[in-house]
Motif scaffolding. Structure first.
Motif, PDB file in Angstrom:
ATOM      1  N   LEU A 209       0.840  -1.208   0.000  1.00  0.00           N
ATOM      2  CA  LEU A 209       0.000   0.000   0.000  1.00  0.00           C
ATOM      3  C   LEU A 209       0.873   1.256   0.000  1.00  0.00           C
ATOM      4  O   LEU A 209       0.592   2.226  -0.712  1.00  0.00           O
ATOM      5  CB  LEU A 209      -0.932  -0.002   1.220  1.00  0.00           C
ATOM      6  CG  LEU A 209      -2.131  -0.948   1.139  1.00  0.00           C
ATOM      7  CD1 LEU A 209      -2.844  -1.045   2.485  1.00  0.00           C
ATOM      8  CD2 LEU A 209      -3.104  -0.514   0.057  1.00  0.00           C
ATOM      9  N   VAL A 210       1.937   1.214   0.790  1.00  0.00           N
ATOM     10  CA  VAL A 210       2.829   2.381   0.854  1.00  0.00           C
ATOM     11  C   VAL A 210       3.523   2.592  -0.501  1.00  0.00           C
ATOM     12  O   VAL A 210       3.680   3.715  -0.970  1.00  0.00           O
ATOM     13  CB  VAL A 210       3.857   2.195   1.999  1.00  0.00           C
ATOM     14  CG1 VAL A 210       5.012   3.172   1.876  1.00  0.00           C
ATOM     15  CG2 VAL A 210       3.162   2.360   3.337  1.00  0.00           C
ATOM     16  N   GLU A 211       3.894   1.513  -1.141  1.00  0.00           N
ATOM     17  CA  GLU A 211       4.539   1.612  -2.451  1.00  0.00           C
ATOM     18  C   GLU A 211       3.556   2.166  -3.481  1.00  0.00           C
ATOM     19  O   GLU A 211       3.908   3.009  -4.313  1.00  0.00           O
ATOM     20  CB  GLU A 211       5.062   0.231  -2.867  1.00  0.00           C
ATOM     21  CG  GLU A 211       5.929   0.206  -4.101  1.00  0.00           C
ATOM     22  CD  GLU A 211       7.225   0.996  -3.988  1.00  0.00           C
ATOM     23  OE1 GLU A 211       7.557   1.526  -2.901  1.00  0.00           O
ATOM     24  OE2 GLU A 211       7.911   1.125  -5.028  1.00  0.00           O
ATOM     25  N   PHE A 212       2.299   1.695  -3.410  1.00  0.00           N
ATOM     26  CA  PHE A 212       1.274   2.241  -4.308  1.00  0.00           C
ATOM     27  C   PHE A 212       1.128   3.745  -4.060  1.00  0.00           C
ATOM     28  O   PHE A 212       1.120   4.554  -5.002  1.00  0.00           O
ATOM     29  CB  PHE A 212      -0.081   1.549  -4.086  1.00  0.00           C
ATOM     30  CG  PHE A 212      -1.219   2.314  -4.712  1.00  0.00           C
ATOM     31  CD1 PHE A 212      -2.060   3.109  -3.931  1.00  0.00           C
ATOM     32  CD2 PHE A 212      -1.422   2.283  -6.084  1.00  0.00           C
ATOM     33  CE1 PHE A 212      -3.082   3.851  -4.509  1.00  0.00           C
ATOM     34  CE2 PHE A 212      -2.447   3.030  -6.671  1.00  0.00           C
ATOM     35  CZ  PHE A 212      -3.282   3.821  -5.884  1.00  0.00           C
ATOM     36  N   GLU A 213       1.050   4.103  -2.801  1.00  0.00           N
ATOM     37  CA  GLU A 213       0.856   5.507  -2.446  1.00  0.00           C
ATOM     38  C   GLU A 213       2.014   6.357  -2.977  1.00  0.00           C
ATOM     39  O   GLU A 213       1.815   7.443  -3.535  1.00  0.00           O
ATOM     40  CB  GLU A 213       0.764   5.630  -0.921  1.00  0.00           C
ATOM     41  CG  GLU A 213       0.579   7.046  -0.418  1.00  0.00           C
ATOM     42  CD  GLU A 213       0.767   7.115   1.097  1.00  0.00           C
ATOM     43  OE1 GLU A 213      -0.056   7.797   1.737  1.00  0.00           O
ATOM     44  OE2 GLU A 213       1.725   6.518   1.623  1.00  0.00           O
ATOM     45  N   ARG A 214       3.211   5.831  -2.832  1.00  0.00           N
ATOM     46  CA  ARG A 214       4.399   6.565  -3.282  1.00  0.00           C
ATOM     47  C   ARG A 214       4.332   6.824  -4.778  1.00  0.00           C
ATOM     48  O   ARG A 214       4.555   7.945  -5.245  1.00  0.00           O
ATOM     49  CB  ARG A 214       5.655   5.765  -2.925  1.00  0.00           C
ATOM     50  CG  ARG A 214       6.958   6.473  -3.260  1.00  0.00           C
ATOM     51  CD  ARG A 214       8.159   5.619  -2.825  1.00  0.00           C
ATOM     52  NE  ARG A 214       8.381   4.472  -3.703  1.00  0.00           N
ATOM     53  CZ  ARG A 214       9.115   4.513  -4.827  1.00  0.00           C
ATOM     54  NH1 ARG A 214       9.680   5.637  -5.208  1.00  0.00           N
ATOM     55  NH2 ARG A 214       9.265   3.425  -5.559  1.00  0.00           N
ATOM     56  N   ASN A 215       4.017   5.791  -5.545  1.00  0.00           N
ATOM     57  CA  ASN A 215       3.988   5.945  -6.991  1.00  0.00           C
ATOM     58  C   ASN A 215       2.799   6.767  -7.474  1.00  0.00           C
ATOM     59  O   ASN A 215       2.929   7.573  -8.396  1.00  0.00           O
ATOM     60  CB  ASN A 215       4.000   4.568  -7.666  1.00  0.00           C
ATOM     61  CG  ASN A 215       5.372   3.940  -7.611  1.00  0.00           C
ATOM     62  OD1 ASN A 215       6.356   4.565  -7.985  1.00  0.00           O
ATOM     63  ND2 ASN A 215       5.446   2.710  -7.127  1.00  0.00           N
ATOM     64  N   ALA A 216       1.658   6.591  -6.841  1.00  0.00           N
ATOM     65  CA  ALA A 216       0.485   7.368  -7.238  1.00  0.00           C
ATOM     66  C   ALA A 216       0.728   8.855  -6.963  1.00  0.00           C
ATOM     67  O   ALA A 216       0.410   9.725  -7.794  1.00  0.00           O
ATOM     68  CB  ALA A 216      -0.751   6.881  -6.485  1.00  0.00           C
ATOM     69  N   THR A 217       1.320   9.125  -5.808  1.00  0.00           N
ATOM     70  CA  THR A 217       1.576  10.513  -5.415  1.00  0.00           C
ATOM     71  C   THR A 217       2.609  11.148  -6.346  1.00  0.00           C
ATOM     72  O   THR A 217       2.470  12.293  -6.779  1.00  0.00           O
ATOM     73  CB  THR A 217       2.078  10.548  -3.960  1.00  0.00           C
ATOM     74  OG1 THR A 217       1.151   9.836  -3.153  1.00  0.00           O
ATOM     75  CG2 THR A 217       2.193  11.989  -3.464  1.00  0.00           C
ATOM     76  N   ARG A 218       3.625  10.355  -6.653  1.00  0.00           N
ATOM     77  CA  ARG A 218       4.669  10.839  -7.554  1.00  0.00           C
ATOM     78  C   ARG A 218       4.068  11.264  -8.899  1.00  0.00           C
ATOM     79  O   ARG A 218       4.541  12.208  -9.537  1.00  0.00           O
ATOM     80  CB  ARG A 218       5.698   9.726  -7.745  1.00  0.00           C
ATOM     81  CG  ARG A 218       6.881  10.065  -8.625  1.00  0.00           C
ATOM     82  CD  ARG A 218       7.910   8.922  -8.607  1.00  0.00           C
ATOM     83  NE  ARG A 218       7.327   7.653  -9.002  1.00  0.00           N
ATOM     84  CZ  ARG A 218       7.067   7.291 -10.248  1.00  0.00           C
ATOM     85  NH1 ARG A 218       7.326   8.113 -11.242  1.00  0.00           N
ATOM     86  NH2 ARG A 218       6.531   6.099 -10.505  1.00  0.00           N
TER      87      ARG A 218
END
Lengths: 478, 242, 218
Positions: free
Chosen positions: A68-77
């Motif tokens: 989830l954190v990795e998804f959040e990182r990429n989505a935010t980026r």
């Protein structure tokens, strides 16, 4: 959606006598059941793919926080804003705040079961925002003010005559029961809304950690309208929807439409990542992703964790003989059928949905067809164990169970009881050898006779015919 | 070769003839059959009602009673599934006795599976004239793969198998489900009976007495006093239970 | 504690871990797992040796019509043939990269702009085509607005045979190789839109295009 699961038994009995529903449910077999059976013959390694998919889902859930954190990182980026909602109320509050902060007056929606869970439409409407459902089935139900009865084909319980009545009242056009004409009417009615909505709300069949992508799987193209045209796109989805890579999506998409409706591929696989790119002529200026917990974390790390593998295909309910006979509304909440019998008690409380895990014969068909091999009967049995341990079943049921358990461990008492029961049963059966009514089991005898016992038990007959005693063993004849 | 016969609680109470049919078939094939007297129940009704502790206690009892047998045979797919699948995969999955239950499971057979695949029985005492249709009980089919074996036996006894539509579909018995959610159960039974009627066949066979009682109960209530509803063992043996 | 902390904290606690944030080591492991991009099993239809045959066969299954021309220059004539055969006006709104073809000689009025709600037919290219499922992959960019392929009733798509790939995994590999990562819209189109929400009766033409026609070029 308001919880009505506590009325399952009564509603189910009513639905059994609803001739129109029974006729409409017949479509399940020819379209979904037979369709799936045909579609999976195209894939010679179907079982291998199921095994791989179950493993990839388990692996993801085992590291759910990191994915989830990795998804959040990429989505935010990529320019999306990721929000976290612990409860249904939180999810709605966030969506309403986004709408209000951006002066949103009209929302178009593509289908989202999570939005049903959290009652999103009601909350938006309370805030003065118009919500238009655009999935044809959901649109029909919005007009009917009814909840969905199936997670993929929400209006399966409706006939074309019922749809014609709804459309006549809403569209003010001459009534037609021709299905293509009705579809065309809906297309025309929704077109204007698509083009004038300020915000589009979609669910996400999956979200991809690798790229920060959210995606929808549809046939109609309404999710594309909803996620491309308005200036704000808001995704609402459960935290368990994250998958690691694009390749994992390629695997899962071989399973999903075939399991759901017998199609080899869905018409539109819509992957959206971030916001309108520099120079793009279409796409949303803002993309929001609301990740919803609302009970999912209860399943993480539990002995029911496998339920989180679910990819919402609906195969389990399509093949469930109970669902086929009573339809989805009897289950009383968002998720019907076997998966609903597991999720509803977990999400709304087992005391509010006690009959659901018991509404199964454990025939096992759901487990056979589940594309990610969720052991649904085992999970329902675990819920029954919870009920047993917390004494939630009716008194009469518990009494009977405890009495049987007491005797089954005491062979001599058991032998005596069964001798008596066999004789009484045979006597009650009379010449017919059929018991027509037996208080205590009128659940059976209301609709069926009970073939009478023979009059003597096997145990006594065996003793009569084989009088030489067997050498006694420790633990026997206690 | 010592074969223990697990009669099953339903057969013991309601239709002992099935037990004697099984006994006759096994002895007729040359087995030394023992029938431990203290056996009662495999524990499935309690297990499916969520009574885990009782289920484990009954499982231990079964283990003890059949410890000395080379094989254990039961005329029931659901009891056999309880022992072969649920005892090992669930009730004793993490328990110290797991290995013993694995050994029990390995020695345990549903009757038709034992006759066809272990004894490789050639001749059968019973003769069947005409057509038979067969109901595949869910647990036997999906948990332990009982499908071809009973049909093989019926054919060898002379029957013509006329398959019904949806022969693998649940009849609605489901143990206590049949009473707890009786309306739904009755509808499922009625659907099964409609499929049976559509074949025109007057003998329906199966491998689980619970299903058979459910199907027969519905047929009779619908006014059908004619169709025979029997366990396959009763058709292929000549033992009369009296 | 924010909602994010609470949710992550609950997940971690349930799995016997502490804190409200994955550790650097845990994230590194997950990233390594992702970087492997291990595909799952690919069925025979996804490993066809004759890609064009598998593609056209799959197009037939999903209701996408198809034609083939010897060169890009022949596309306008084929498009005209298709529009005439379906009694459609010879007007198209199209993606910029096709604007330079000789549409005039084919009698087609082509407008180089994104589609609006009133446009009836469009012509686009595609990033690649997938043989396994008869799928067209369209990527959004300033010159390739998705609306053009979505809004009109008829969508004509020019697909290069040299960019025909066997399966979705190969399409993703090509996407990564050429673009690095997915653009805003990564859209897989397999046939004209459809719905069966009324009595499970199939109707072609819901909200996306009613007709999809692929023109294969070298």
């Amino acid at each position: 959606m308001q919880v009505q699961s506590m009325f399952f038994k009564r509603t189910a009995s009513e639905k059994l006598n609803d001739a129109l529903l029974q006729r409409n449910m017949a479509n399940l077999k020819s379209k979904f059941v037979d369709g799936r059976a045909r579609a999976i013959t195209e894939i010679e390694d179907w079982e291998e793919i199921r095994t791989h998919a179950a493993a990839l889902r388990d692996r993801t859930i085992a590291n759910l926080d990191a994915y989830l954190v990795e998804f959040e990182r990429n989505a935010t980026r990529r320019g999306a804003r990721v929000h976290w909602a612990q409860t249904a109320a939180d999810a709605c509050r966030i969506a309403v705040e986004i709408a209000q902060a951006n002066g949103v007056r009209k929302v178009t929606k593509s289908k989202s079961m999570v939005s049903e869970e959290v009652n999103l439409n009601e909350r938006l409407e309370e805030a003065g925002i118009q919500v238009v459902e655009t999935d044809l089935g959901e649109y029909i139900l919005q007009l009917a003010q009814e909840p969905p009865s199936h997670i993929v084909a929400p209006a399966i319980h409706k006939s074309k005559e019922q749809v014609a009545d709804l459309f006549e009242a809403a569209h003010h056009k001459p009534r037609s029961t021709d299905i293509p004409a009705l579809t065309q009417e809906a297309r025309e009615a929704l077109r204007e809304h698509f083009l004038t909505a300020d915000m589009g709300i979609s669910g996400a069949n999956f979200v991809i950690a690798e790229t920060g992508t959210t995606l929808t799987v549809t046939n109609e193209g309404n999710a594309d309208m909803v996620t491309t045209v308005p200036r704000i796109h808001c995704v609402i989805t459960g935290i368990e929807k994250v998958i690691p890579t694009l390749e994992d999506f390629a695997t899962l998409i071989r399973l999903l439409p075939r399991s759901a409706i017998g199609q080899g591929i869905a018409n539109y696989l819509t992957l959206t990542t971030g916001v309108k790119g520099e120079g793009d002529l279409d796409g949303p200026e803002q993309t929001h992703v609301i990740l919803v917990d609302a009970g999912r974390t209860r399943l993480v790390g539990s002995d029911m964790q496998a339920m989180l593998r679910c990819i919402r295909c609906g195969a389990c309910m399509n093949h469930c003989p109970v669902y086929q006979n009573v339809g989805g509304h009897a289950y009383g909440w968002v998720y019907p059928g076997p998966m609903g019998s597991v999720l509803t008690p977990v999400y709304v409380g087992i005391e509010n949905a006690g009959d659901l895990p018991n509404a199964a014969t454990f025939c096992g068909e759901c487990q056979v067809v589940c594309p990610v091999k969720i052991p649904l009967p085992d999970l329902m049995r675990k819920l029954r164990e919870q009920q047993f341990e917390t004494k939630q079943r009716p008194f009469g049921e518990r009494l009977a169970l405890n009495a049987w358990a007491f005797m089954a461990r005491r062979p001599r008492l058991y032998a005596a009881f069964t001798r008596i029961a066999s004789r009484i049963g045979a006597w009650m059966g009379g010449r017919d050898k059929l018991i027509h009514s037996l208080p205590g089991i009128d659940g059976w005898t209301k609709g069926r006779d009970m073939p009478a016992p023979a009059g003597k038990t096997f145990r006594e007959l065996y003793r009569e015919r084989r009088p030489s005693p067997q050498p006694s063993r420790k633990g026997e004849g206690a | 070769m010592k074969v223990g016969l697990f009669v099953t609680c339903l057969v013991d109470l309601v239709r002992p003839g099935i037990g004697f049919a099984a006994l006759g078939l096994l002895e007729g094939a040359g087995c030394e059959v023992v029938v431990p007297e203290a056996q009662t129940c495999c524990g499935q009704p309690g297990y499916n009602s969520g009574a885990r502790e009782v289920s484990q206690a009954l499982a231990r009892k079964v283990l003890a009673e059949f410890r000395d047998c080379d094989y254990v045979v039961a005329p029931s797919g659901s009891c056999s599934g309880q022992v072969k699948v649920h005892y090992v995969d669930d009730l004793f999955r993490d328990a110290p006795e797991r290995a013993e239950f694995e050994r029990l499971a390995a020695r345990w057979y549903e009757l038709s599976d034992f006759l066809v695949n272990v004894l490789k029985i050639e001749s059968l005492p019973g003769r069947i004239e005409g057509e038979v249709t067969y109901h595949d009980s869910c647990a036997g089919l999906r948990e332990i793969g009982i499908k071809a074996q009973p049909r093989e036996l019926l054919k060898r006894a002379g029957a013509r198998i006329h398959e019904m539509n949806e022969c693998e579909k649940c009849c609605g018995f489901g143990g206590t489900f049949s009473v707890k959610l009786g309306d739904i159960s009755t509808r499922m039974a009625a659907n099964k009976c409609a499929n049976i009627r559509a074949t025109g066949v007057k003998t329906i066979a199966g491998g689980d007495l619970g299903c058979l009682l459910n199907i027969e109960g519905r047929l009779r209530r619908e006014g059908d006093m004619e169709t025979r509803v029997v366990h396959y063992a009763e058709l292929i043996s000549t033992d009369k239970h009296g | 504690m924010s909602a994010r902390d609470n949710i992550l904290g609950r997940i971690r606690k349930a799995q016997g871990r502490s804190g409200t944030e994955p550790t650097a080591a845990e994230l590194a492991q997950v990233r390594a797992d992702i970087a492997r991009r291990a595909p799952g099993p690919i069925p025979a239809i996804g490993r066809a040796s004759d890609l064009q045959r598998q593609f056209t066969h799959a197009c037939d299954r999903v209701g996408t019509s198809h034609g083939e021309v010897a060169s890009l220059e022949d596309v306008p004539a084929e498009a005209r043939r298709y529009l005439d055969a379906n009694a459609l006006e010879p007007r198209l709104v199209g993606w910029h990269e096709l604007a330079g073809l000789d549409w005039t000689s084919a009698g087609i009025a082509l407008e180089d702009r994104p589609a609006r709600g009133s446009d009836r037919a469009s012509v686009t290219t595609c990033f690649c085509a997938i043989a396994e499922t008869g799928t067209l992959l369209l990527l959004s960019s300033p010159a390739t607005p998705k609306a053009t392929a979505l809004l009109p009733e008829t969508h004509v798509c020019v697909a290069s045979k040299s960019r025909l790939v066997p399966n979705m995994e190969a399409a993703f590999a090509l996407l990564r190789a050429e673009r690095g990562e997915p653009p805003r819209a990564t859209w897989f189109v397999s046939g004209p839109s459809r719905t069966a929400d009324i009595e499970q009766t199939l109707v072609i033409g819901a909200h996306g295009p009613y007709r999809v026609h692929v023109i294969l070029v070298p």
